[in-house]
Design a protein around this motif. Structure first.
Motif, PDB file in Angstrom:
ATOM      1  N   ARG A  15       0.831  -1.207   0.000  1.00  0.00           N
ATOM      2  CA  ARG A  15       0.000   0.000   0.000  1.00  0.00           C
ATOM      3  C   ARG A  15       0.867   1.259   0.000  1.00  0.00           C
ATOM      4  O   ARG A  15       0.671   2.198  -0.774  1.00  0.00           O
ATOM      5  CB  ARG A  15      -0.933  -0.007   1.219  1.00  0.00           C
ATOM      6  N   ARG A  20       2.584   1.760  -3.330  1.00  0.00           N
ATOM      7  CA  ARG A  20       1.597   2.164  -4.343  1.00  0.00           C
ATOM      8  C   ARG A  20       1.174   3.608  -4.149  1.00  0.00           C
ATOM      9  O   ARG A  20       1.010   4.354  -5.117  1.00  0.00           O
ATOM     10  CB  ARG A  20       0.372   1.242  -4.254  1.00  0.00           C
ATOM     11  N   GLU A  21       1.019   4.023  -2.880  1.00  0.00           N
ATOM     12  CA  GLU A  21       0.605   5.402  -2.627  1.00  0.00           C
ATOM     13  C   GLU A  21       1.706   6.406  -2.990  1.00  0.00           C
ATOM     14  O   GLU A  21       1.408   7.541  -3.367  1.00  0.00           O
ATOM     15  CB  GLU A  21       0.181   5.569  -1.163  1.00  0.00           C
ATOM     16  N   SER A  81       2.295   4.747  -8.149  1.00  0.00           N
ATOM     17  CA  SER A  81       1.623   3.522  -8.595  1.00  0.00           C
ATOM     18  C   SER A  81       2.329   2.868  -9.780  1.00  0.00           C
ATOM     19  O   SER A  81       1.979   1.776 -10.200  1.00  0.00           O
ATOM     20  CB  SER A  81       0.164   3.823  -8.968  1.00  0.00           C
ATOM     21  N   GLU A 126      -5.041  -5.206  -1.395  1.00  0.00           N
ATOM     22  CA  GLU A 126      -3.903  -4.718  -2.203  1.00  0.00           C
ATOM     23  C   GLU A 126      -3.530  -5.700  -3.319  1.00  0.00           C
ATOM     24  O   GLU A 126      -2.660  -5.407  -4.148  1.00  0.00           O
ATOM     25  CB  GLU A 126      -2.677  -4.474  -1.319  1.00  0.00           C
TER      26      GLU A 126
END
Ligand code: ZN
Ligand code: ZN
Length: 398
Positions: free
Chosen positions: A115, A118-119, A122, A155
């Motif tokens: 997460r 990705r934050e 991405s 996720e």
């Protein structure tokens, strides 16, 4: 394993693109910033170097508890630019010590790692590393989960690939229908220059971060280059100190316990695949990239010469062959027997021929001990049932 050494060795191996490794380490990241020049497509080169293109990569270790169980999972991260890496390192430095190790350890879950990355960006890829090894992997017998869903929950849609690792190959992973949507990648996990390129991924077209990442997301790799999985350190089950090596069936017959010391055996990769597989051995899903199994050239030379791979003579012959043949992959895969015959000594050429045709035998590795490949004679000890001895269609990929 400095950038200049990686640059040179990748060229000798025949690799176009190499992961930098360890970008989370501030000292090493500084070297990357100083020594590499961006190509503008997410890859980097060393100015006036050997021409190897670098992709920013790191491995992260998460050791954490979830519902009363302890997990230990290694994960690879690929990043598209230096700014993204700077931000990843800034965020991670608040969560643990990124100075202590090239592969930093954190106490939060792999799902949270996914997460968090990705934050930040991405475009990054998060790939569970050497997915089946017992002590530090997503499916490991002593460390992992039974499914990717269990590990990543919501996720999971951002997890596109797993690394099969040295002790497993795509053929073993094809036995799990749960992995049908996942790309199987193969990396060398090298801790020393000689081991670079022992596994690799083949992509079509001009390399760029975007092209590589798209192929991984869309499952459109051309093929992977594989270590014989029996050669990996955790293929079979056993106890190294007790000299016990078992197939999954033998382990079950002994109820998972060592007949010498009575303690639980270290459960290897083959065993875990058997446990989680819902298809028989030999099943091949439609449209998957092929795989080519190789034995490193150093090992072929060593066996042809009847000495250890670390012998000085082996290194000398290796250098000569690379100089004449272009690269290790050229010699192992691309060049015809006729061309090879012009500069490769006869017995080494016969070794290359046997490796290309899959006519080798392997004593499986177990409990941290590498397996042993025999090209010119039978491997001592228990035989593995996998590819060894079968004539393989692998070269048709070329
Ligand atoms: Zn690892
Ligand atoms: Zn034992």
């Amino acid at each position: 394993m400095t950038i200049s050494v990686l640059d040179q060795v990748a060229k000798e191996k025949g690799l176009a693109v190499l992961g930098t490794g360890d970008f989370t380490h501030p000292g090493y990241f500084k070297e990357l910033e100083e020594e590499l020049e961006p190509l503008g497509n997410g890859l980097f080169v060393r100015p006036e170097g050997a021409g190897t293109k670098f992709i920013l990569s790191a491995e992260i270790s998460n050791i954490f508890s979830q519902r009363g169980k302890t997990y230990r999972v290694h994960t690879l991260v690929l990043a598209p630019d230096l700014g993204t890496v700077r931000e990843i390192n800034r965020v991670l430095s608040r969560r643990g010590n990124i100075y202590a190790d090239g592969r930093p350890i954190f106490g939060f879950s792999v799902k949270e790692l996914a997460r968090l990355i990705r934050e930040i960006d991405s475009r990054c890829l998060v790939i569970p590393a050497h997915a089946w090894t017992p002590w530090f992997s997503i499916f490991g017998a002593a460390s992992g989960f039974d499914s990717l869903e269990e590990a990543f929950e919501e996720e999971l849609e951002f997890i596109y690939a797993i690394e099969t690792g040295l002790s497993s190959d795509p053929e073993m992973n094809w036995r799990l229908s749960a992995l049908d949507s996942i790309t199987l990648v193969s990396n060398s996990d090298a801790h020393s220059p000689a081991k670079i390129g022992r596994e690799a991924n083949a992509f079509e077209g001009e390399p760029s971060y975007e092209a590589i990442s798209r192929a991984i997301r869309e499952k459109s790799l051309l093929f992977t280059v594989e270590f014989y999985p029996e050669e990996g350190k955790y293929h079979y089950d056993g106890h190294r100190s007790c000299g016990v090596v078992f197939s999954p069936q033998e382990t079950k017959a002994h109820k998972g316990l060592c007949p010498v010391c009575g303690q639980p055996l270290t459960i290897g990769v083959m065993h875990r695949v058997e446990e989680l597989a819902d298809r028989p051995p030999g099943f091949r899903p439609e449209g998957v990239p092929g795989s080519i199994h190789l034995v490193p050239l150093l090992e072929i030379i060593a066996e042809a010469e009847g000495v250890r791979p670390t012998a000085a003579r082996v290194a000398k012959i290796y250098k000569q062959l690379i100089t004449l043949g272009g690269s290790e992959f050229d010699i192992l895969l691309r060049l015809s027997y006729q061309t090879l015959g012009e500069f490769v000594p006869e017995r080494i050429l016969e070794g290359i021929r046997r490796v290309r045709e899959g006519r080798i035998s392997v004593r499986p590795g177990y409990d941290g001990l590498y397996g042993e490949v025999r090209i010119f004679s039978e491997a001592p000890g228990p035989e593995s049932s996998a590819q060894s001895g079968t004539s393989s269609p692998q070269l048709s990929l070329f």
